[in-house]
Design an enzyme around this catalytic site. Structure first.
Site, PDB file in Angstrom:
ATOM      1  N   CYS A  32     121.978 -50.907  45.686  1.00 30.46           N
ATOM      2  CA  CYS A  32     121.598 -49.758  46.711  1.00 30.46           C
ATOM      3  C   CYS A  32     123.609 -50.037  47.459  1.00 30.46           C
ATOM      4  CB  CYS A  32     120.886 -50.608  48.233  1.00 30.46           C
ATOM      5  SG  CYS A  32     119.389 -50.241  47.919  1.00 30.46           S
ATOM      6  N   ARG A  79     112.188 -50.750  42.906  1.00 39.35           N
ATOM      7  CA  ARG A  79     113.337 -51.722  42.280  1.00 39.35           C
ATOM      8  C   ARG A  79     112.816 -53.415  43.599  1.00 39.35           C
ATOM      9  NH1 ARG A  79     118.333 -50.649  44.592  1.00 39.35           N
ATOM     10  NH2 ARG A  79     118.490 -53.325  44.819  1.00 39.35           N
ATOM     11  N   LYS A  99     110.913 -59.611  47.168  1.00 41.63           N
ATOM     12  CA  LYS A  99     111.975 -59.673  46.035  1.00 41.63           C
ATOM     13  C   LYS A  99     113.340 -60.475  46.578  1.00 41.63           C
ATOM     14  CE  LYS A  99     114.820 -56.082  46.872  1.00 41.63           C
ATOM     15  NZ  LYS A  99     116.425 -56.291  46.757  1.00 41.63           N
ATOM     16  N   ASN A 100     113.783 -61.056  47.338  1.00 37.50           N
ATOM     17  CA  ASN A 100     114.866 -61.428  47.645  1.00 37.50           C
ATOM     18  C   ASN A 100     114.941 -62.411  47.324  1.00 37.50           C
ATOM     19  OD1 ASN A 100     116.364 -58.611  48.087  1.00 37.50           O
ATOM     20  ND2 ASN A 100     116.157 -58.856  50.167  1.00 37.50           N
ATOM     21  N   ARG A 123     130.203 -53.908  49.161  1.00 41.54           N
ATOM     22  CA  ARG A 123     129.698 -54.474  48.754  1.00 41.54           C
ATOM     23  C   ARG A 123     130.320 -56.180  48.230  1.00 41.54           C
ATOM     24  NH1 ARG A 123     123.341 -54.185  48.477  1.00 41.54           N
ATOM     25  NH2 ARG A 123     122.796 -55.948  48.893  1.00 41.54           N
ATOM     26  N   ASP A 131     117.666 -54.608  57.158  1.00 41.51           N
ATOM     27  CA  ASP A 131     116.241 -53.872  55.988  1.00 41.51           C
ATOM     28  C   ASP A 131     115.570 -53.570  56.536  1.00 41.51           C
ATOM     29  OD1 ASP A 131     117.976 -54.799  53.642  1.00 41.51           O
ATOM     30  OD2 ASP A 131     116.719 -57.233  53.665  1.00 41.51           O
TER      31      ASP A 131
HETATM   32  N1  EPU Z   1     129.874 -59.843  52.432  1.00 44.16           N
HETATM   33  C1  EPU Z   1     130.810 -60.049  51.908  1.00 44.16           C
HETATM   34  N2  EPU Z   1     131.942 -60.870  50.955  1.00 44.16           N
HETATM   35  C2  EPU Z   1     130.550 -61.425  50.395  1.00 44.16           C
HETATM   36  C3  EPU Z   1     129.592 -61.707  50.353  1.00 44.16           C
HETATM   37  C4  EPU Z   1     128.757 -60.670  51.096  1.00 44.16           C
HETATM   38  O1  EPU Z   1     132.407 -59.729  52.939  1.00 44.16           O
HETATM   39  O2  EPU Z   1     130.879 -62.782  49.495  1.00 44.16           O
HETATM   40  C5  EPU Z   1     129.280 -58.254  52.751  1.00 44.16           C
HETATM   41  C6  EPU Z   1     129.356 -57.822  52.434  1.00 44.16           C
HETATM   42  O3  EPU Z   1     129.376 -56.797  52.370  1.00 44.16           O
HETATM   43  C7  EPU Z   1     127.398 -57.029  53.707  1.00 44.16           C
HETATM   44  C8  EPU Z   1     127.382 -58.610  54.397  1.00 44.16           C
HETATM   45  O4  EPU Z   1     128.523 -59.244  53.809  1.00 44.16           O
HETATM   46  O5  EPU Z   1     128.871 -56.454  54.493  1.00 44.16           O
HETATM   47  C9  EPU Z   1     125.926 -58.900  54.261  1.00 44.16           C
HETATM   48  O6  EPU Z   1     125.700 -59.528  52.998  1.00 44.16           O
HETATM   49  P1  EPU Z   1     125.023 -60.262  52.289  1.00 44.16           P
HETATM   50  O7  EPU Z   1     126.645 -61.283  51.175  1.00 44.16           O
HETATM   51  O8  EPU Z   1     124.374 -61.008  53.595  1.00 44.16           O
HETATM   52  O9  EPU Z   1     123.960 -59.667  51.481  1.00 44.16           O
HETATM   53  P2  EPU Z   1     123.470 -60.019  49.800  1.00 44.16           P
HETATM   54  O10 EPU Z   1     123.434 -60.761  49.154  1.00 44.16           O
HETATM   55  O11 EPU Z   1     123.957 -58.842  49.343  1.00 44.16           O
HETATM   56  C10 EPU Z   1     121.055 -59.731  50.355  1.00 44.16           C
HETATM   57  C11 EPU Z   1     119.456 -58.930  50.397  1.00 44.16           C
HETATM   58  C12 EPU Z   1     120.015 -57.416  51.017  1.00 44.16           C
HETATM   59  C13 EPU Z   1     120.035 -57.696  52.525  1.00 44.16           C
HETATM   60  C14 EPU Z   1     121.844 -58.538  52.863  1.00 44.16           C
HETATM   61  C15 EPU Z   1     120.869 -59.051  54.147  1.00 44.16           C
HETATM   62  C16 EPU Z   1     118.765 -59.262  48.092  1.00 44.16           C
HETATM   63  C17 EPU Z   1     118.821 -58.990  46.613  1.00 44.16           C
HETATM   64  N3  EPU Z   1     119.534 -58.762  48.775  1.00 44.16           N
HETATM   65  O12 EPU Z   1     121.914 -59.428  49.998  1.00 44.16           O
HETATM   66  O13 EPU Z   1     118.541 -56.875  50.822  1.00 44.16           O
HETATM   67  O14 EPU Z   1     120.006 -56.193  53.457  1.00 44.16           O
HETATM   68  O15 EPU Z   1     120.916 -60.214  51.921  1.00 44.16           O
HETATM   69  O16 EPU Z   1     119.617 -59.695  55.165  1.00 44.16           O
HETATM   70  O17 EPU Z   1     119.017 -60.680  48.553  1.00 44.16           O
HETATM   71  C18 EPU Z   1     116.947 -55.310  50.586  1.00 44.16           C
HETATM   72  O18 EPU Z   1     116.081 -55.758  49.656  1.00 44.16           O
HETATM   73  O19 EPU Z   1     116.965 -53.794  50.267  1.00 44.16           O
HETATM   74  C19 EPU Z   1     118.675 -55.566  50.461  1.00 44.16           C
HETATM   75  C20 EPU Z   1     119.318 -54.882  50.286  1.00 44.16           C
END
Ligand code: EPU
Length: 420
Positions: free
Chosen positions: A116, A398, A22-23, A121, A306
């Site tokens: 989620c 999802r 998915k990601n 975030r 995750d």
């Molecule tokens: N963060 C910031 N600022 C930003 C971006 C992120 O402070 O501009 C913080 C977030 O608040 C969080 C941390 O950095 O505390 C990690 O966030 P990250 O951006 O790495 O995660 P994401 O891109 O929002 C993706 C996956 C998540 C997975 C995380 C970590 C997707 C769609 N989602 O989220 O997947 O947990 O990376 O590996 O790619 C899931 O599949 O269930 C899921 C939540």
């Protein structure tokens, strides 16, 4: 509201093929907008987030069509660079549309992305990076608009933390920006390498993806191509965890053993048999399991956040006290309430939970708090005596194409009940 009925204590037996990640798929769908012509993503799973992505692409003006299990995306003839709140709020992955739409049209409007509820975030790194590349940001009525009528330019930029999503945003923007981009402190997750691989196949010039420093030589245009996204390491961990919780023996086909290694190592350490072949893993679980571990989720190649709730479900079976900590998300363990309803001894502590494993679990009425927390409750229910009723506001669908159906094929007693 979906409801699942699960009767635990039935060992699993058989094989399951791991779907595409998915990601990876979600950013790839958005990245297809950067290209001229047509992109074919092969073997895309039917997930609720993928449907949301299809609706989002259509709304922006792109052509979207299924050819069997392949998803065909054609560039828009006419663009509508406004993402509506219902689609933005339906998934975190809506943030991936910022960079491609901005790069192609010079403007994009996005209400705050959903996803989620794992705690705050933020998306400040996405926005700061795009603004350094020349975009101007305006907020109005809870929506952000980015403007870059003259296009984006390459930058040297160090991310303040290795955000997966922000790395993907900046990679997409840099691919078609004017000049050279140097990104430091980026995320190294396999999904980043997958995105860069696709963009390079489309004509981008990206080096270093998968490591902490990425260099990009911007090109003036990209051409769509065929791409097969990598298999889903989190889904692989979910099925491996199901074998550990229910007992039995299952083979995971198209399983990325190296990317799932932290979870497989945990199972092995607890006493499961794990046979790793390059593209296939067999997990066997017969006797009692041993827990008593201290797990901390960190950015790749650390233990994936995750997989942490899934690990908690398995550790409830392992004798001893285990401590689980998440350094990325504050609210990773909302599923602890469901574990407790099943009789588990679980305590919240700063950054995570402490649990006592090896005690019997029994079926209960529980609620999926989020995607991975919901999957973790399914695993705990497979380990529990008696029946569990799991209510779910669409979180599990999802991220898993048909989790109950796949588990049923492995012999689990699980059914999706009629919606009410
Ligand atoms: N963060 C910031 N600022 C930003 C971006 C992120 O402070 O501009 C913080 C977030 O608040 C969080 C941390 O950095 O505390 C990690 O966030 P990250 O951006 O790495 O995660 P994401 O891109 O929002 C993706 C996956 C998540 C997975 C995380 C970590 C997707 C769609 N989602 O989220 O997947 O947990 O990376 O590996 O790619 C899931 O599949 O269930 C899921 C939540």
């Amino acid at each position: 509201m979906e409801r699942y009925w699960i009767r635990g204590g039935v060992p699993l037996e058989g094989r399951v093929t791991i779907p595409a990640a998915k990601n990876s798929v979600l950013p790839l769908m958005a990245a297809a907008l950067l290209t001229r012509g047509q992109t074919v993503l092969e073997g895309v799973p039917q997930l609720a987030d993928v449907s949301t992505g299809c609706r989002l692409l259509t709304r922006l003006g792109a052509g979207v069509e299924w050819e069997g299990r392949d998803l065909v995306i054609r560039e828009p003839r006419e663009w509508d660079p406004q993402i509506p709140p219902t689609l933005a709020g339906a998934m975190r992955g809506s943030v991936f549309y910022l960079a491609p739409v901005l790069a192609r049209t010079g403007r994009v409007t996005l209400p705050m992305p959903g996803g989620c509820n794992l705690g705050p975030r933020q998306i400040d790194i996405h926005l700061e990076g795009l603004c350094r590349m020349g975009a101007r940001l305006h907020w109005h009525g809870g929506k952000m608009t980015l403007l870059a009528p003259e296009g984006l330019r390459g930058i040297e930029y160090t991310l303040r933390l290795p955000s997966v999503g922000a790395t993907e945003t900046l990679l997409m923007a840099a691919a078609v920006a004017r000049g050279h981009t140097l990104l430091r402190g980026v995320a190294c997750e396999p999904e980043i390498r997958d995105l860069a691989g696709y963009l390079n196949r489309c004509g981008a010039r990206i080096k270093g993806a998968g490591g902490p420093v990425i260099q990009v030589e911007g090109v003036s245009s990209l051409t769509g191509s065929r791409w097969r996204p990598i298999p889903d390491r989190i889904a692989a961990a979910t099925f491996a965890g199901a074998a550990a919780c229910a007992g039995g023996r299952i083979t995971l086909d198209r399983c990325p053993a190296d990317q799932t290694a932290p979870f497989l190592d945990l199972l092995e350490g607890m006493g499961c048999g794990v046979d790793r072949q390059p593209d296939q893993v067999t997990v066997t679980c017969a006797g009692p399991l041993v827990g008593g571990v201290d797990l901390v989720a960190r950015a790749y190649p650390g233990f994936p956040t995750d997989m942490l709730p899934l690990a908690a479900a398995v550790l409830l079976k392992g004798r001893g006290y285990s401590r689980l900590t998440d350094t990325l998300f504050q609210n990773r363990f909302a599923c602890a309430a469901g574990f407790r309803a099943m009789g588990a001894r679980v305590w919240n502590r700063p950054g995570g939970i402490l649990l006592q494993g090896g005690l019997p679990l029994w079926g209960a009425q529980v609620q999926a708090p989020d995607l991975r927390g919901g999957a973790a409750l399914v695993l705990a229910a497979l380990a529990a005596g008696g029946q569990t009723l799991l209510a779910d506001r669409g979180h599990i669908a999802r991220g898993y194409p048909d989790l109950p159906g796949s588990l049923e094929l492995l012999g689990a007693r699980i059914r999706r009940l009629e919606q009410n």
